[in-house]
Scaffold this motif. Structure first.
Motif, PDB file in Angstrom:
ATOM      1  N   LYS A 266       0.820  -1.208   0.000  1.00  0.00           N
ATOM      2  CA  LYS A 266       0.000   0.000   0.000  1.00  0.00           C
ATOM      3  C   LYS A 266       0.850   1.251   0.000  1.00  0.00           C
ATOM      4  O   LYS A 266       0.487   2.280  -0.560  1.00  0.00           O
ATOM      5  N   GLN A 267       2.029   1.169   0.610  1.00  0.00           N
ATOM      6  CA  GLN A 267       2.872   2.335   0.708  1.00  0.00           C
ATOM      7  C   GLN A 267       3.791   2.482  -0.497  1.00  0.00           C
ATOM      8  O   GLN A 267       4.252   3.584  -0.770  1.00  0.00           O
ATOM      9  N   THR A 268       4.093   1.391  -1.189  1.00  0.00           N
ATOM     10  CA  THR A 268       5.091   1.461  -2.247  1.00  0.00           C
ATOM     11  C   THR A 268       4.510   1.489  -3.644  1.00  0.00           C
ATOM     12  O   THR A 268       5.165   1.944  -4.569  1.00  0.00           O
ATOM     13  N   ILE A 269       3.321   0.979  -3.841  1.00  0.00           N
ATOM     14  CA  ILE A 269       2.768   0.837  -5.191  1.00  0.00           C
ATOM     15  C   ILE A 269       1.543   1.729  -5.360  1.00  0.00           C
ATOM     16  O   ILE A 269       0.618   1.673  -4.556  1.00  0.00           O
ATOM     17  N   GLN A 270       1.529   2.543  -6.438  1.00  0.00           N
ATOM     18  CA  GLN A 270       0.391   3.413  -6.727  1.00  0.00           C
ATOM     19  C   GLN A 270      -0.619   2.645  -7.577  1.00  0.00           C
ATOM     20  O   GLN A 270      -0.811   2.904  -8.756  1.00  0.00           O
ATOM     21  N   VAL A 271      -1.266   1.656  -6.963  1.00  0.00           N
ATOM     22  CA  VAL A 271      -2.193   0.797  -7.694  1.00  0.00           C
ATOM     23  C   VAL A 271      -3.473   1.518  -8.063  1.00  0.00           C
ATOM     24  O   VAL A 271      -4.191   1.126  -8.987  1.00  0.00           O
ATOM     25  N   TRP A 272      -3.796   2.598  -7.379  1.00  0.00           N
ATOM     26  CA  TRP A 272      -5.065   3.289  -7.620  1.00  0.00           C
ATOM     27  C   TRP A 272      -5.102   3.993  -8.971  1.00  0.00           C
ATOM     28  O   TRP A 272      -6.165   4.422  -9.407  1.00  0.00           O
ATOM     29  N   LEU A 273      -3.946   4.139  -9.627  1.00  0.00           N
ATOM     30  CA  LEU A 273      -3.946   4.774 -10.943  1.00  0.00           C
ATOM     31  C   LEU A 273      -4.689   3.932 -11.978  1.00  0.00           C
ATOM     32  O   LEU A 273      -5.089   4.433 -13.023  1.00  0.00           O
ATOM     33  N   HIS A 274      -4.892   2.648 -11.697  1.00  0.00           N
ATOM     34  CA  HIS A 274      -5.505   1.740 -12.666  1.00  0.00           C
ATOM     35  C   HIS A 274      -6.985   1.482 -12.378  1.00  0.00           C
ATOM     36  O   HIS A 274      -7.611   0.696 -13.098  1.00  0.00           O
ATOM     37  N   PHE A 275      -7.541   2.109 -11.358  1.00  0.00           N
ATOM     38  CA  PHE A 275      -8.921   1.856 -10.968  1.00  0.00           C
ATOM     39  C   PHE A 275      -9.630   3.181 -10.675  1.00  0.00           C
ATOM     40  O   PHE A 275      -8.993   4.201 -10.401  1.00  0.00           O
ATOM     41  N   SER A 276     -10.969   3.137 -10.735  1.00  0.00           N
ATOM     42  CA  SER A 276     -11.765   4.319 -10.409  1.00  0.00           C
ATOM     43  C   SER A 276     -11.793   4.513  -8.890  1.00  0.00           C
ATOM     44  O   SER A 276     -11.360   3.651  -8.113  1.00  0.00           O
TER      45      SER A 276
ATOM     46  N   VAL B  24     -14.559  -0.673  -6.634  1.00  0.00           N
ATOM     47  CA  VAL B  24     -13.883   0.122  -7.660  1.00  0.00           C
ATOM     48  C   VAL B  24     -14.035  -0.595  -8.996  1.00  0.00           C
ATOM     49  O   VAL B  24     -14.327  -1.790  -9.051  1.00  0.00           O
ATOM     50  N   LYS B  25     -13.804   0.172 -10.077  1.00  0.00           N
ATOM     51  CA  LYS B  25     -13.951  -0.349 -11.434  1.00  0.00           C
ATOM     52  C   LYS B  25     -12.619  -0.288 -12.151  1.00  0.00           C
ATOM     53  O   LYS B  25     -11.938   0.742 -12.144  1.00  0.00           O
ATOM     54  N   CYS B  26     -12.212  -1.432 -12.761  1.00  0.00           N
ATOM     55  CA  CYS B  26     -10.969  -1.471 -13.533  1.00  0.00           C
ATOM     56  C   CYS B  26     -11.098  -0.592 -14.770  1.00  0.00           C
ATOM     57  O   CYS B  26     -12.087  -0.675 -15.506  1.00  0.00           O
TER      58      CYS B  26
ATOM     59  N   TYR C  45      -9.470  -0.776 -17.449  1.00  0.00           N
ATOM     60  CA  TYR C  45      -9.131  -1.484 -18.685  1.00  0.00           C
ATOM     61  C   TYR C  45     -10.246  -2.422 -19.136  1.00  0.00           C
ATOM     62  O   TYR C  45     -10.628  -2.421 -20.300  1.00  0.00           O
ATOM     63  N   CYS C  46     -10.763  -3.223 -18.218  1.00  0.00           N
ATOM     64  CA  CYS C  46     -11.773  -4.209 -18.597  1.00  0.00           C
ATOM     65  C   CYS C  46     -13.145  -3.937 -17.990  1.00  0.00           C
ATOM     66  O   CYS C  46     -14.121  -4.601 -18.338  1.00  0.00           O
ATOM     67  N   GLY C  47     -13.249  -2.958 -17.073  1.00  0.00           N
ATOM     68  CA  GLY C  47     -14.534  -2.599 -16.501  1.00  0.00           C
ATOM     69  C   GLY C  47     -14.991  -3.493 -15.360  1.00  0.00           C
ATOM     70  O   GLY C  47     -16.085  -3.288 -14.820  1.00  0.00           O
ATOM     71  N   GLN C  48     -14.220  -4.486 -14.964  1.00  0.00           N
ATOM     72  CA  GLN C  48     -14.620  -5.379 -13.874  1.00  0.00           C
ATOM     73  C   GLN C  48     -14.612  -4.630 -12.541  1.00  0.00           C
ATOM     74  O   GLN C  48     -13.709  -3.835 -12.265  1.00  0.00           O
ATOM     75  N   GLN C  49     -15.613  -4.898 -11.699  1.00  0.00           N
ATOM     76  CA  GLN C  49     -15.715  -4.253 -10.393  1.00  0.00           C
ATOM     77  C   GLN C  49     -15.131  -5.166  -9.317  1.00  0.00           C
ATOM     78  O   GLN C  49     -15.367  -6.379  -9.307  1.00  0.00           O
ATOM     79  N   LEU C  50     -14.355  -4.563  -8.413  1.00  0.00           N
ATOM     80  CA  LEU C  50     -13.686  -5.300  -7.339  1.00  0.00           C
ATOM     81  C   LEU C  50     -13.994  -4.647  -6.004  1.00  0.00           C
ATOM     82  O   LEU C  50     -14.187  -3.428  -5.919  1.00  0.00           O
ATOM     83  N   SER C  51     -13.991  -5.462  -4.950  1.00  0.00           N
ATOM     84  CA  SER C  51     -14.251  -4.971  -3.604  1.00  0.00           C
ATOM     85  C   SER C  51     -12.946  -4.501  -2.965  1.00  0.00           C
ATOM     86  O   SER C  51     -11.895  -5.138  -3.097  1.00  0.00           O
TER      87      SER C  51
ATOM     88  N   LEU D  87      -6.696  -5.810  -5.934  1.00  0.00           N
ATOM     89  CA  LEU D  87      -6.411  -4.986  -7.109  1.00  0.00           C
ATOM     90  C   LEU D  87      -5.103  -5.406  -7.760  1.00  0.00           C
ATOM     91  O   LEU D  87      -4.998  -5.497  -8.990  1.00  0.00           O
ATOM     92  N   ILE D  88      -4.079  -5.645  -6.934  1.00  0.00           N
ATOM     93  CA  ILE D  88      -2.790  -6.054  -7.480  1.00  0.00           C
ATOM     94  C   ILE D  88      -2.898  -7.420  -8.151  1.00  0.00           C
ATOM     95  O   ILE D  88      -2.360  -7.652  -9.237  1.00  0.00           O
ATOM     96  N   ARG D  89      -3.636  -8.340  -7.518  1.00  0.00           N
ATOM     97  CA  ARG D  89      -3.806  -9.662  -8.117  1.00  0.00           C
ATOM     98  C   ARG D  89      -4.584  -9.579  -9.435  1.00  0.00           C
ATOM     99  O   ARG D  89      -4.285 -10.308 -10.389  1.00  0.00           O
ATOM    100  N   HIS D  90      -5.585  -8.687  -9.513  1.00  0.00           N
ATOM    101  CA  HIS D  90      -6.352  -8.517 -10.754  1.00  0.00           C
ATOM    102  C   HIS D  90      -5.446  -8.002 -11.877  1.00  0.00           C
ATOM    103  O   HIS D  90      -5.503  -8.496 -13.017  1.00  0.00           O
ATOM    104  N   LEU D  91      -4.596  -7.018 -11.576  1.00  0.00           N
ATOM    105  CA  LEU D  91      -3.695  -6.484 -12.594  1.00  0.00           C
ATOM    106  C   LEU D  91      -2.690  -7.540 -13.041  1.00  0.00           C
ATOM    107  O   LEU D  91      -2.372  -7.652 -14.232  1.00  0.00           O
ATOM    108  N   SER D  92      -2.158  -8.308 -12.099  1.00  0.00           N
ATOM    109  CA  SER D  92      -1.168  -9.326 -12.456  1.00  0.00           C
ATOM    110  C   SER D  92      -1.771 -10.435 -13.307  1.00  0.00           C
ATOM    111  O   SER D  92      -1.125 -10.969 -14.209  1.00  0.00           O
ATOM    112  N   ARG D  93      -3.039 -10.786 -13.036  1.00  0.00           N
ATOM    113  CA  ARG D  93      -3.683 -11.888 -13.747  1.00  0.00           C
ATOM    114  C   ARG D  93      -4.304 -11.446 -15.075  1.00  0.00           C
ATOM    115  O   ARG D  93      -4.155 -12.126 -16.092  1.00  0.00           O
TER     116      ARG D  93
END
Length: 526
Positions: free
Chosen positions: A4-14, A22-24, A26-32, A41-47
């Motif tokens: 959470k402190q090192t990766i700016q993962v929120w740039l890829h989600f709403s 939140v909504k991806c 790129y593909c529009g999938q919603q995640l909790s 979120l990180i696992r969704h981006l990696s997969r």
């Protein structure tokens, strides 16, 4: 340090909504994201999007290595002083060349990560290039293409082939479909063109294209959108075609706004449109193609056309003969041209073939005579004259065919003008100077035009489009009575329209005023 402190993962989600979802982007999938957890979120981006770069705020490893570089630089002698970072060639010099302590290239320490918005912009342009230029998905795996992209933007990470096919293209496709459906929902009238055909592998397809006027952001333009190009395994009967059209229109909810449907002149196509109760119009270019091909089948003209086809086939079969005719054109000081092949379904390809052979006449005769070719029969002097005079007769047909095939302009309002020009061109030709076969060709074309388009001014759709076109209006008609009949019909249609500002009673009052004063333009109320 946590992710959470090192990766700016929120740039890829709403941004999270009230339900902590939140909504991806790129593909529009919603995640909790309960408790602001970024793990899903990180696992969704990696997969799902492995090519998307996770930008880090800081890196202890890089900081440590930079300190080692600084300490090593301070201990170096004056003759071995490390040059400043700004003066280092970033592409071909590494740390081992500078301080001899590591093999990592220098540009890794100075290249900034690409912003997420820029990454998406380049991704979209890449998909646009692949789809519009028909490149294979494997383009992103080509080593030379990777080198080119790395030189242009070192920070950009090319997506994999799987990401292109499973994530990027479906996302952009869905966005495009949403845009088209939004435009269609605002269109008041839509015209359709459709066709069915079989591929070289005998696979059957059926496509429908919509043409309509778009009013968007104070801009009005003509749009043509493909509504569907699907594999069609059913028989191409009128009933099946009608059912296919109904399915497409119902899916897009535009079944009550179809002004007309344009098809070729096949009986099953016409039956399918009329079965559904839509207004049908046969393709003018296709009708003109049939009429012209019928004229070219005149006996003497057909013999000349067949001989020209044989000449073209002979020169295309041998590369040695093609070299010789090119040398002959250079020797005679003629332009270096190539012979054109004929296409049976397009009459103007026959026109282009004959025109090119006439342009290369001297080079062809000289090449055949020099090589003593016994397998090809050249035209006699009379046959050359028939070909030249036939081209003069067909020149107007060729010009109209190419003009009517425009994709970015409305052509329905021009049909009466084109028919008039073709008829006058045939009648104005001096018959006394024509050879008998060419005169028969001219007469056959005139009869075919009259038979197919003689009543074109009686067609309500064509006549109304001609009047509404500001270029033509009244001057687009040959018969003034048909013009008056069309205007009268349009006047009654407008009078029955209920508007907020102008009521039916207002139009009736204006009509009464016009009848009392005959000098007044009867249709000024429109």
């Amino acid at each position: 340090m946590s992710a959470k402190q090192t990766i700016q993962v929120w740039l890829h989600f709403s941004k999270p909504n009230g339900e902590k979802r939140v909504k991806c982007l790129y593909c529009g999938q919603q995640l909790s994201v309960l408790n602001n957890s970024t793990g899903p979120l990180i696992r969704h981006l990696s997969r799902k999007h492995p090519t998307q770069q996770l930008i880090r705020r800081s890196s202890p490893q890089i900081t440590t290595e930079r300190r080692e570089i600084s300490a090593s630089s301070s201990s170096t002698s004056a003759t071995e002083t490390v040059p400043a970072a700004a003066s280092l060639p970033l592409a071909n010099r590494n740390i081992s060349q500078a301080v001899g302590t590591t093999t990592r290239p220098v540009y890794e320490y100075f290249t900034r990560p690409l912003p997420s918005s820029k990454q998406r912009e380049i991704d979209r342009q890449l998909i646009s290039m692949i789809t519009k230029e028909y490149h294979p998905f494997s383009l992103v795996e080509d080593e030379e293409f990777k080198k080119l992209v790395k030189l242009l933007s070192p920070s950009y990470n090319l997506p994999t082939r799987q990401t292109v096919s499973h994530a990027l293209i479906p996302t952009i496709y869905k966005e495009t479909v949403d845009i088209v459906e939004s435009r269609l929902a605002r269109a008041s009238a839509i015209c359709l063109t459709m066709d069915g055909w079989c591929s070289r592998n005998n696979d059957s397809f059926f496509n429908i294209t919509a043409h309509y006027i778009v009013e968007d952001n104070d801009r009005t333009f003509l749009s043509s959108d493909l509504l569907g190009c699907d594999s069609y395994t059913d028989r191409h009967t009128g009933e099946n075609i009608c059912e296919k059209i109904n399915q497409t229109l119902s899916r897009l909810k535009i079944d009550n706004r179809i002004a007309a449907i344009v098809t070729d002149n096949a009986s099953n196509m016409k039956l399918g449109v009329r079965t559904g109760g839509w207004c049908h119009w046969g393709c003018f270019a296709h009708s003109l193609n049939l009429r012209t091909q019928s004229g070219l089948k005149e006996k003497e003209v057909q013999v000349v056309v067949d001989k020209i086809k044989a000449i073209v086939r002979y020169f295309h079969k041998s590369s040695h003969v093609l070299v010789k005719i090119k040398e002959m054109q250079e020797r005679l000081g003629l332009p270096i041209w190539k012979l054109k092949n004929d296409v049976p379904t397009r009459w103007n390809y026959t026109y282009d073939m004959i025109r090119r052979v006439l342009s290369m006449k001297n080079a062809l005769i000289s090449t055949v005579a020099m090589m003593n070719c016994c397998n090809v029969e050249m035209l006699s002097n009379e046959e050359w004259a028939i070909a030249e005079q036939s081209m003069d007769i067909l020149s107007m047909f060729d010009m109209v065919t190419k003009t009517i095939s425009a994709q970015k302009s409305v052509t329905l309002s021009s049909l009466i003008i084109y028919y008039t020009k073709l008829s006058r061109h045939q009648s104005s030709t001096n018959s006394s100077n024509l050879l008998l076969p060419v005169e028969n060709l001219r007469h056959k074309l005139s009869m075919e035009l009259l038979k197919r388009f003689g009543d074109i001014e009686d067609n309500e759709l064509v006549s109304q489009a001609t009047i509404l076109d500001p270029r033509f209006k009244k001057f687009g008609f040959n018969d003034l009575s048909r013009y008056n009949k069309t205007v009268q019909s349009m006047y009654h249609k407008v009078a029955n329209i209920k508007c907020d500002d102008i009521t039916t009673s207002d139009l009736q009052e204006k009509s009464a005023d016009v009848e009392k004063n005959p000098k007044t333009d009867k249709y000024s109320a429109l």
